[in-house]
Design a protein around this motif. Structure first.
Motif, PDB file in Angstrom:
ATOM      1  N   ASN A 151      59.421 -58.213  27.582  1.00 27.46           N
ATOM      2  CA  ASN A 151      60.079 -58.061  26.009  1.00 27.46           C
ATOM      3  C   ASN A 151      60.240 -56.667  26.714  1.00 27.46           C
TER       4      ASN A 151
ATOM      5  N   ASN B 204      72.747 -53.450  20.406  1.00 31.95           N
ATOM      6  CA  ASN B 204      73.338 -54.661  20.271  1.00 31.95           C
ATOM      7  C   ASN B 204      73.806 -55.617  19.036  1.00 31.95           C
TER       8      ASN B 204
ATOM      9  N   THR C 197      63.176 -55.942  18.571  1.00 30.45           N
ATOM     10  CA  THR C 197      62.280 -56.466  20.158  1.00 30.45           C
ATOM     11  C   THR C 197      63.318 -57.802  20.919  1.00 30.45           C
ATOM     12  N   TYR C 198      63.501 -57.786  22.771  1.00 30.14           N
ATOM     13  CA  TYR C 198      64.491 -58.755  22.677  1.00 30.14           C
ATOM     14  C   TYR C 198      63.295 -58.881  24.227  1.00 30.14           C
ATOM     15  N   SER C 199      64.683 -60.298  24.194  1.00 26.40           N
ATOM     16  CA  SER C 199      63.874 -59.858  26.297  1.00 26.40           C
ATOM     17  C   SER C 199      64.961 -60.067  27.231  1.00 26.40           C
TER      18      SER C 199
ATOM     19  N   GLY D  90      70.897 -55.422  26.905  1.00 20.54           N
ATOM     20  CA  GLY D  90      71.153 -54.711  25.816  1.00 20.54           C
ATOM     21  C   GLY D  90      71.925 -53.913  25.952  1.00 20.54           C
TER      22      GLY D  90
END
Length: 242
Positions: free
Chosen positions: A94, A113, A132-134, A143
């Protein structure tokens, strides 16, 4: 013929040697089994995730007029690196981006993003989470992250804050699970890279996972083999009469 003192000493010495030989054999077996169990655990558990800044081309001191120089120094971040690229190891992870600080009076933003996050905190704050992104696999940081929609990570306008000792030789890397970046906007000629500071972290998605069943099985078998080795060794020690 009566047993002499020399015979008694010799017999006792032989018993001690037998015991030491058996004991050393058990210890060797224990070490082998423990090493195998540790290796199995290491293979089964996920690798530690981190962010990697590679290809650093230059390193300079954090300017004294940087409004947050003391805060950065408190984290041992006293240098600024340039010409870097950011990658991820230990995926899946993450990725979290935090708004840390901004020089008062500017109107900058960070685009992540496709969403713009304007300045909102002039004071130092490590907990202001933006997004938060994976990221599913190792490689370049995923991203789209840029300041004012034009200056991405690694551009001359975005410094990476690093500790003293990070070199600028070709191939030098800085590895951490938390990286701090400072933006110097085009309208600010001071070059102190405090116009907008963000923090990017990498957290292993599996870091809180329970070990897999085959990991527990390997550990149980390993400890069982250690116990069996000790018990078997004791049964095969033949007492010698004094």
């Amino acid at each position: 013929m009566p047993e002499t003192i020399t015979d008694q000493i010799l017999a006792r010495t032989l018993r001690n040697l037998r015991w030491m030989t058996w004991k050393e054999g058990v210890m060797r077996r224990m070490l082998v089994v423990a090493a195998a169990a540790a290796a199995a655990l290491g293979l089964a558990m996920p690798a530690q995730s981190a962010l990697v800044a590679s290809g650093i081309t230059s390193v300079t001191d954090v300017p004294s007029d940087n409004d947050f120089a003391s805060d950065l120094a408190g984290l041992t971040l006293t240098k600024m690196a340039f010409g870097y690229s950011i990658g991820v190891v230990g995926a899946p992870v993450n990725i979290s981006v935090f708004r840390v600080a901004a020089e008062s009076g500017d109107n900058n933003w960070v685009e992540i993003n496709g969403t713009n996050y304007p300045e909102g905190n002039d004071a130092w704050d490590l907990g202001d989470l933006l997004i938060t992104y994976s990221q599913a696999s190792d490689g370049p940081l995923s991203g789209n992250i840029s300041f004012n929609s034009i200056s991405g990570l690694g551009s001359p306008a975005v410094a990476l804050f690093v500790p003293d000792g990070v070199g600028s030789n070709t191939g030098d890397e800085y590895i951490s699970s938390s990286l701090f970046f400072g933006f110097n906007d085009a309208g600010s000629p001071d070059g102190d890279f405090d116009d907008y500071i963000i923090r990017i972290t990498s957290v292993d998605i599996r870091s809180n996972a329970v070990p897999e069943p085959h990991t527990w099985l390997m550990l149980i078998l390993g400890f069982g083999m250690i116990g069996a080795s000790i018990r078997y060794g004791r049964k095969n020690v033949i007492p010698t009469a004094a």
